[in-house]
Design a protein around this motif. Structure first.
Motif, PDB file in Angstrom:
ATOM      1  N   THR A 162      47.775  34.918 102.673  1.00  0.00           N
ATOM      2  CA  THR A 162      48.851  33.976 102.404  1.00  0.00           C
ATOM      3  C   THR A 162      49.372  33.349 103.686  1.00  0.00           C
ATOM      4  O   THR A 162      49.537  32.122 103.766  1.00  0.00           O
ATOM      5  N   TYR A 163      49.614  34.180 104.702  1.00  0.00           N
ATOM      6  CA  TYR A 163      50.116  33.652 105.962  1.00  0.00           C
ATOM      7  C   TYR A 163      49.073  32.760 106.635  1.00  0.00           C
ATOM      8  O   TYR A 163      49.391  31.688 107.146  1.00  0.00           O
ATOM      9  N   GLY A 164      47.826  33.182 106.631  1.00  0.00           N
ATOM     10  CA  GLY A 164      46.763  32.370 107.219  1.00  0.00           C
ATOM     11  C   GLY A 164      46.604  31.037 106.515  1.00  0.00           C
ATOM     12  O   GLY A 164      46.445  29.988 107.152  1.00  0.00           O
ATOM     13  N   ARG A 165      46.665  31.054 105.210  1.00  0.00           N
ATOM     14  CA  ARG A 165      46.543  29.811 104.435  1.00  0.00           C
ATOM     15  C   ARG A 165      47.727  28.892 104.719  1.00  0.00           C
ATOM     16  O   ARG A 165      47.570  27.690 104.869  1.00  0.00           O
ATOM     17  N   GLN A 166      48.906  29.469 104.796  1.00  0.00           N
ATOM     18  CA  GLN A 166      50.098  28.668 105.063  1.00  0.00           C
ATOM     19  C   GLN A 166      50.002  27.980 106.420  1.00  0.00           C
ATOM     20  O   GLN A 166      50.316  26.809 106.562  1.00  0.00           O
ATOM     21  N   VAL A 167      49.527  28.730 107.431  1.00  0.00           N
ATOM     22  CA  VAL A 167      49.372  28.160 108.771  1.00  0.00           C
ATOM     23  C   VAL A 167      48.316  27.062 108.748  1.00  0.00           C
ATOM     24  O   VAL A 167      48.500  25.990 109.310  1.00  0.00           O
ATOM     25  N   ALA A 168      47.205  27.344 108.052  1.00  0.00           N
ATOM     26  CA  ALA A 168      46.126  26.356 107.999  1.00  0.00           C
ATOM     27  C   ALA A 168      46.558  25.104 107.248  1.00  0.00           C
ATOM     28  O   ALA A 168      46.165  23.992 107.594  1.00  0.00           O
ATOM     29  N   LEU A 169      47.368  25.256 106.227  1.00  0.00           N
ATOM     30  CA  LEU A 169      47.831  24.104 105.454  1.00  0.00           C
ATOM     31  C   LEU A 169      48.857  23.271 106.211  1.00  0.00           C
ATOM     32  O   LEU A 169      49.127  22.138 105.826  1.00  0.00           O
ATOM     33  N   GLY A 170      49.396  23.829 107.269  1.00  0.00           N
ATOM     34  CA  GLY A 170      50.402  23.104 108.037  1.00  0.00           C
ATOM     35  C   GLY A 170      49.939  21.723 108.451  1.00  0.00           C
ATOM     36  O   GLY A 170      50.685  20.756 108.372  1.00  0.00           O
ATOM     37  N   GLY A 171      48.699  21.583 108.890  1.00  0.00           N
ATOM     38  CA  GLY A 171      48.193  20.281 109.308  1.00  0.00           C
ATOM     39  C   GLY A 171      47.169  19.713 108.360  1.00  0.00           C
ATOM     40  O   GLY A 171      46.639  18.628 108.595  1.00  0.00           O
ATOM     41  N   ALA A 172      46.855  20.422 107.271  1.00  0.00           N
ATOM     42  CA  ALA A 172      45.814  19.964 106.347  1.00  0.00           C
ATOM     43  C   ALA A 172      46.397  18.999 105.324  1.00  0.00           C
ATOM     44  O   ALA A 172      47.545  19.105 104.906  1.00  0.00           O
ATOM     45  N   ARG A 173      45.546  18.065 104.909  1.00  0.00           N
ATOM     46  CA  ARG A 173      45.972  17.100 103.903  1.00  0.00           C
ATOM     47  C   ARG A 173      45.398  17.444 102.528  1.00  0.00           C
ATOM     48  O   ARG A 173      46.034  17.210 101.526  1.00  0.00           O
ATOM     49  N   ASP A 174      44.201  18.036 102.509  1.00  0.00           N
ATOM     50  CA  ASP A 174      43.538  18.339 101.237  1.00  0.00           C
ATOM     51  C   ASP A 174      43.464  19.857 101.054  1.00  0.00           C
ATOM     52  O   ASP A 174      42.592  20.524 101.607  1.00  0.00           O
ATOM     53  N   ALA A 175      44.380  20.411 100.257  1.00  0.00           N
ATOM     54  CA  ALA A 175      44.456  21.858 100.063  1.00  0.00           C
ATOM     55  C   ALA A 175      43.215  22.401  99.373  1.00  0.00           C
ATOM     56  O   ALA A 175      42.740  23.485  99.694  1.00  0.00           O
ATOM     57  N   LYS A 176      42.652  21.653  98.436  1.00  0.00           N
ATOM     58  CA  LYS A 176      41.468  22.127  97.709  1.00  0.00           C
ATOM     59  C   LYS A 176      40.269  22.263  98.644  1.00  0.00           C
ATOM     60  O   LYS A 176      39.549  23.259  98.601  1.00  0.00           O
ATOM     61  N   ALA A 177      40.065  21.281  99.513  1.00  0.00           N
ATOM     62  CA  ALA A 177      38.951  21.346 100.467  1.00  0.00           C
ATOM     63  C   ALA A 177      39.145  22.522 101.419  1.00  0.00           C
ATOM     64  O   ALA A 177      38.184  23.239 101.738  1.00  0.00           O
ATOM     65  N   LEU A 178      40.385  22.746 101.845  1.00  0.00           N
ATOM     66  CA  LEU A 178      40.660  23.868 102.728  1.00  0.00           C
ATOM     67  C   LEU A 178      40.380  25.191 102.029  1.00  0.00           C
ATOM     68  O   LEU A 178      39.778  26.094 102.610  1.00  0.00           O
ATOM     69  N   ASP A 179      40.787  25.305 100.769  1.00  0.00           N
ATOM     70  CA  ASP A 179      40.521  26.526 100.003  1.00  0.00           C
ATOM     71  C   ASP A 179      39.027  26.796  99.896  1.00  0.00           C
ATOM     72  O   ASP A 179      38.580  27.932 100.001  1.00  0.00           O
ATOM     73  N   GLU A 180      38.238  25.756  99.685  1.00  0.00           N
ATOM     74  CA  GLU A 180      36.781  25.920  99.577  1.00  0.00           C
ATOM     75  C   GLU A 180      36.188  26.407 100.895  1.00  0.00           C
ATOM     76  O   GLU A 180      35.337  27.297 100.914  1.00  0.00           O
ATOM     77  N   VAL A 181      36.638  25.831 102.001  1.00  0.00           N
ATOM     78  CA  VAL A 181      36.142  26.241 103.315  1.00  0.00           C
ATOM     79  C   VAL A 181      36.536  27.692 103.598  1.00  0.00           C
ATOM     80  O   VAL A 181      35.731  28.493 104.073  1.00  0.00           O
ATOM     81  N   LEU A 182      37.794  28.048 103.282  1.00  0.00           N
ATOM     82  CA  LEU A 182      38.244  29.428 103.494  1.00  0.00           C
ATOM     83  C   LEU A 182      37.456  30.404 102.635  1.00  0.00           C
ATOM     84  O   LEU A 182      37.068  31.480 103.093  1.00  0.00           O
ATOM     85  N   ALA A 183      37.205  30.036 101.370  1.00  0.00           N
ATOM     86  CA  ALA A 183      36.454  30.916 100.473  1.00  0.00           C
ATOM     87  C   ALA A 183      35.027  31.114 100.983  1.00  0.00           C
ATOM     88  O   ALA A 183      34.493  32.227 100.951  1.00  0.00           O
ATOM     89  N   GLN A 184      34.407  30.048 101.452  1.00  0.00           N
ATOM     90  CA  GLN A 184      33.046  30.153 101.978  1.00  0.00           C
ATOM     91  C   GLN A 184      33.024  31.035 103.230  1.00  0.00           C
ATOM     92  O   GLN A 184      32.171  31.922 103.356  1.00  0.00           O
ATOM     93  N   SER A 185      33.964  30.828 104.132  1.00  0.00           N
ATOM     94  CA  SER A 185      34.026  31.638 105.357  1.00  0.00           C
ATOM     95  C   SER A 185      34.299  33.103 105.040  1.00  0.00           C
ATOM     96  O   SER A 185      33.686  33.999 105.633  1.00  0.00           O
ATOM     97  N   ALA A 186      35.205  33.347 104.103  1.00  0.00           N
ATOM     98  CA  ALA A 186      35.507  34.726 103.722  1.00  0.00           C
ATOM     99  C   ALA A 186      34.288  35.389 103.095  1.00  0.00           C
ATOM    100  O   ALA A 186      33.994  36.561 103.362  1.00  0.00           O
TER     101      ALA A 186
END
Length: 126
Positions: A87-111
């Motif tokens: 949750t904290y990592g996602r919140q920090v990453a979303l701070g400058g991100a515009r597309d939350a869905k794309a970020l979630d996909e990248v995080l899921a793939q990396s995880a």
């Protein structure tokens, strides 16, 4: 005496023990399960009323139950810590991100990749 219906989920090993008990005593698995339930309740009630016996099997079982409870609490805390870190990592990453869905996909793939690497290392792979 009125009766109430109760549904209980058993592990495979618990069910196997009940089936072996049923076969050994010539009763149905249902009747064996009832006997197990009654014996367990009687044991709980006698322990609550009198002091526990010095039975080594009972002591060992009690120790195993205590360890299981500690492991469950530890696993629960680890799950909470993992969720909080995500949750904290996602919140920090979303701070400058515009597309939350794309970020979630990248995080899921990396995880997923990190999980597979760690699993392979734990299994003795390279």
């Amino acid at each position: 005496m009125s009766r109430a219906s109760v549904t209980v989920r058993l592990t495979r090993s618990q069910l196997a023990v009940i089936r072996r008990h049923a076969e050994a005593n010539g009763v149905s698995a249902y009747q064996a399960a009832i006997r197990v339930m009654e014996a367990g309740l009687a044991a709980l009630m006698s322990t609550a009323v009198s002091q526990p016996s010095e039975d080594p099997t009972g002591s060992a079982l009690g120790e195993l139950l205590a360890r299981t409870e500690r492991l469950e609490r530890l696993a629960d805390r680890a799950l909470y810590a993992g969720c909080a870190a995500y949750t904290y990592g996602r919140q920090v990453a979303l701070g400058g991100a515009r597309d939350a869905k794309a970020l979630d996909e990248v995080l899921a793939q990396s995880a997923g990749e990190a999980y597979r690497r760690q699993r392979d290392l734990a299994r003795g792979g390279s």
